[in-house]
Design an enzyme around this catalytic site. Structure first.
Site, PDB file in Angstrom:
ATOM      1  N   ARG A 288     -26.196  14.953  16.602  1.00 10.19           N
ATOM      2  CA  ARG A 288     -26.082  13.585  16.106  1.00 10.19           C
ATOM      3  C   ARG A 288     -24.908  12.843  16.743  1.00 10.19           C
ATOM      4  NH1 ARG A 288     -26.282  15.241   9.808  1.00 10.19           N
ATOM      5  NH2 ARG A 288     -28.556  15.293   9.488  1.00 10.19           N
TER       6      ARG A 288
ATOM      7  N   ARG B 190      -4.750   7.650   2.599  1.00 11.26           N
ATOM      8  CA  ARG B 190      -3.474   7.261   1.995  1.00 11.26           C
ATOM      9  C   ARG B 190      -2.820   8.421   1.238  1.00 11.26           C
ATOM     10  NH1 ARG B 190      -1.904   2.265   2.457  1.00 11.26           N
ATOM     11  NH2 ARG B 190      -3.379   0.558   2.647  1.00 11.26           N
TER      12      ARG B 190
ATOM     13  N   GLY C 111      -7.010   0.590   9.088  1.00 13.56           N
ATOM     14  CA  GLY C 111      -6.383  -0.254  10.099  1.00 13.56           C
ATOM     15  C   GLY C 111      -7.077  -1.595  10.132  1.00 13.56           C
ATOM     16  N   ARG C 112      -6.741  -2.460   9.167  1.00 15.79           N
ATOM     17  CA  ARG C 112      -7.420  -3.750   9.073  1.00 15.79           C
ATOM     18  C   ARG C 112      -7.040  -4.689  10.205  1.00 15.79           C
ATOM     19  NH1 ARG C 112      -6.386  -5.399   3.631  1.00 15.79           N
ATOM     20  NH2 ARG C 112      -7.986  -3.892   3.113  1.00 15.79           N
TER      21      ARG C 112
ATOM     22  N   VAL D 107      18.256   8.062  -3.338  1.00 14.19           N
ATOM     23  CA  VAL D 107      18.958   8.471  -4.561  1.00 14.19           C
ATOM     24  C   VAL D 107      20.073   9.467  -4.248  1.00 14.19           C
ATOM     25  CG1 VAL D 107      18.702   9.683  -6.767  1.00 14.19           C
ATOM     26  CG2 VAL D 107      16.978   8.011  -6.048  1.00 14.19           C
TER      27      VAL D 107
ATOM     28  N   GLY E 268       5.815  -2.558   3.758  1.00 17.94           N
ATOM     29  CA  GLY E 268       5.457  -3.183   5.021  1.00 17.94           C
ATOM     30  C   GLY E 268       6.005  -4.596   5.163  1.00 17.94           C
ATOM     31  N   ASP E 269       5.374  -5.383   6.034  1.00 11.28           N
ATOM     32  CA  ASP E 269       5.860  -6.729   6.327  1.00 11.28           C
ATOM     33  C   ASP E 269       5.942  -7.615   5.088  1.00 11.28           C
ATOM     34  OD1 ASP E 269       6.373  -6.383   8.989  1.00 11.28           O
ATOM     35  OD2 ASP E 269       4.457  -7.176   9.683  1.00 11.28           O
TER      36      ASP E 269
ATOM     37  N   ARG F  12       1.139  -5.240  -5.611  1.00 12.38           N
ATOM     38  CA  ARG F  12       1.411  -6.504  -4.932  1.00 12.38           C
ATOM     39  C   ARG F  12       1.706  -7.550  -6.000  1.00 12.38           C
ATOM     40  NH1 ARG F  12      -2.129  -3.703  -1.652  1.00 12.38           N
ATOM     41  NH2 ARG F  12      -1.498  -3.651   0.541  1.00 12.38           N
TER      42      ARG F  12
ATOM     43  N   ASP G 122      -0.360   2.261   8.574  1.00  8.31           N
ATOM     44  CA  ASP G 122      -0.949   1.580   9.728  1.00  8.31           C
ATOM     45  C   ASP G 122      -0.044   1.526  10.957  1.00  8.31           C
ATOM     46  OD1 ASP G 122      -3.345   1.021   8.410  1.00  8.31           O
ATOM     47  OD2 ASP G 122      -2.533  -0.818   7.533  1.00  8.31           O
TER      48      ASP G 122
ATOM     49  N   LYS H 224     -23.736  16.530  27.313  1.00 11.48           N
ATOM     50  CA  LYS H 224     -23.255  16.436  25.921  1.00 11.48           C
ATOM     51  C   LYS H 224     -24.370  15.916  25.023  1.00 11.48           C
ATOM     52  CE  LYS H 224     -19.222  14.839  23.286  1.00 11.48           C
ATOM     53  NZ  LYS H 224     -18.659  16.181  23.054  1.00 11.48           N
ATOM     54  N   LYS H 225     -24.486  16.483  23.822  1.00 10.28           N
ATOM     55  CA  LYS H 225     -25.581  16.122  22.929  1.00 10.28           C
ATOM     56  C   LYS H 225     -25.119  15.566  21.578  1.00 10.28           C
ATOM     57  CE  LYS H 225     -28.722  19.584  24.912  1.00 10.28           C
ATOM     58  NZ  LYS H 225     -29.542  18.580  25.616  1.00 10.28           N
TER      59      LYS H 225
ATOM     60  N   GLY I 156       0.818  -1.202   0.000  1.00 10.43           N
ATOM     61  CA  GLY I 156       0.000   0.000   0.000  1.00 10.43           C
ATOM     62  C   GLY I 156       0.853   1.254   0.000  1.00 10.43           C
TER      63      GLY I 156
ATOM     64  N   ASP J 187       2.036  -0.682  11.744  1.00  7.78           N
ATOM     65  CA  ASP J 187       1.857  -2.025  12.300  1.00  7.78           C
ATOM     66  C   ASP J 187       3.053  -2.948  12.088  1.00  7.78           C
ATOM     67  OD1 ASP J 187       1.573  -2.240   9.566  1.00  7.78           O
ATOM     68  OD2 ASP J 187      -0.220  -3.500   9.625  1.00  7.78           O
TER      69      ASP J 187
ATOM     70  N   SER K 213       6.473  -6.684   2.050  1.00  4.17           N
ATOM     71  CA  SER K 213       7.646  -6.231   1.291  1.00  4.17           C
ATOM     72  C   SER K 213       8.930  -6.741   1.936  1.00  4.17           C
ATOM     73  CB  SER K 213       7.665  -4.704   1.242  1.00  4.17           C
ATOM     74  OG  SER K 213       6.447  -4.195   0.732  1.00  4.17           O
TER      75      SER K 213
END
Length: 320
Positions: A163, A253, A171-172, A25, A103-104, A73, A128, A214-215, A12, A130, A106
């Site tokens: 509301r 991203r 963050g899967r 570089v 990431g991991d 990927r 992430d 609080k509303k 990603g 992570d 890679s």
């Protein structure tokens, strides 16, 4: 001393990847090395999608989001045939080592190449945060700031209509974006994969907070939890508060990287080239306790990253 190295971005995309490419570089150029840009990750290495990079070709990219080398990927790279083609292209283009930004997943590719004679150094690039071996990954700060800005805008309308807004952030498998963004926006509740929380507990927290006057309410949910529409529906049914669900998605991203991501990417890119210049591979660059260090890839992939329970408790206490 290596004469030619490659650089690629994989997995990603993350804001700050371009700053890391630039640092690789320019650091290499200062050491008399040439750099090949491998486009579209390991796919590009297999297909020979490789270009020359120099100090001018990486001008004016430090502030750009995404990755100028593109990313993808590569299931083919996981096969022996794909690996053999990648190694053949390394020899064809004279690539003696590679800086891998990702990431991991890679890192696993970098480890496999290193074991087959192409020294690789991993640079942690994922929004992430992570990756277990490092306390910080390139892109994390920018993603959090983007999420914070979006939630702040959502809160404006939530406040106007009394509301509750349930907002899903990325963050899967990790809740680091959700946790820190939730604290930054004053979320009433934060749901992350690392901590089991029942929806009834969230509803009770909203009711308790209502009693203080609080509303309007914000609930931040990590992508790995999912079901924000169902969560919003249950909150509205149980409390009578009009509740809307929002998925921020890939907006997190993109965008120009923050100062922290630009500086961290530059430091890490520099450190990676220093290792490759010494012929050292099978390492990953890490940030720990304010310092840039490096770790064996195998060890890095087997580390476990503890969740910050103290910070989660602070979020709970201060969200009333």
């Amino acid at each position: 001393m290596m004469k030619t190295i490659g650089v690629l971005t994989s997995g990603g995309d993350a804001p700050g990847m371009n700053a890391a490419v630039r640092a690789v570089v320019r650091t290499a150029a200062s050491l008399g090395m040439t750099v090949k840009g491998i486009r579209r990750g390991y796919n590009g290495l297999i297909e020979g999608d490789i270009i020359d990079l120099d100090i001018r070709s990486v001008s004016d990219i430090i502030h750009r989001g995404g990755t100028v080398l593109y990313t993808a990927r590569s299931p083919r790279f996981k096969t022996e045939e794909g690996m053999a083609e990648a190694i053949a292209n390394c020899k064809r283009f004279g690539i003696e080592g590679i800086a891998v930004i990702g990431g991991d997943g890679s890192y696993r590719g970098a480890r496999d190449l290193s074991l087959r004679g192409i020294p690789c150094v991993g640079i942690p690039g994922t929004i992430d945060n992570d990756i277990s071996s490092t306390q910080y990954t390139i892109g994390f700060d920018t993603a959090m700031n983007t999420a914070m800005e979006m939630v702040d805008k959502i809160r404006d309308t939530a406040q106007s209509h009394d509301r509750c807004s349930v907002v899903e952030v990325m963050g899967r498998r990790a809740g680091y974006i959700a946790l820190q963004t939730g604290i930054a926006v004053g979320a009433t509740a934060i749901l992350v994969p690392e901590v089991e929380v029942k929806i009834d507990d969230v509803i009770q927290k909203i009711r308790d907070t209502q009693k203080t006057g609080k509303k309007h309410f914000i609930v931040v949910v990590a992508e790995g939890i999912g079901g924000v529409e169902d969560i919003a529906k249950k909150i509205e049914e149980s409390t009578g508060i009009e509740t809307r669900a929002t998925v921020l998605g890939h907006v997190q991203r993109g965008g120009s990287p923050t100062v922290r991501d630009r500086v961290m990417a530059t430091q890490m890119g520099y450190a990676a080239v220093e290792l490759l210049n010494k012929g050292i591979g099978n390492r990953v660059i890490c940030y720990r306790d304010g310092k840039i260090v490096n770790e064996d890839i195998y060890e890095a992939l087997n580390m476990k990253k503890p969740f910050d329970d103290d910070m989660y408790n602070i979020a709970h206490v201060t969200s009333i």
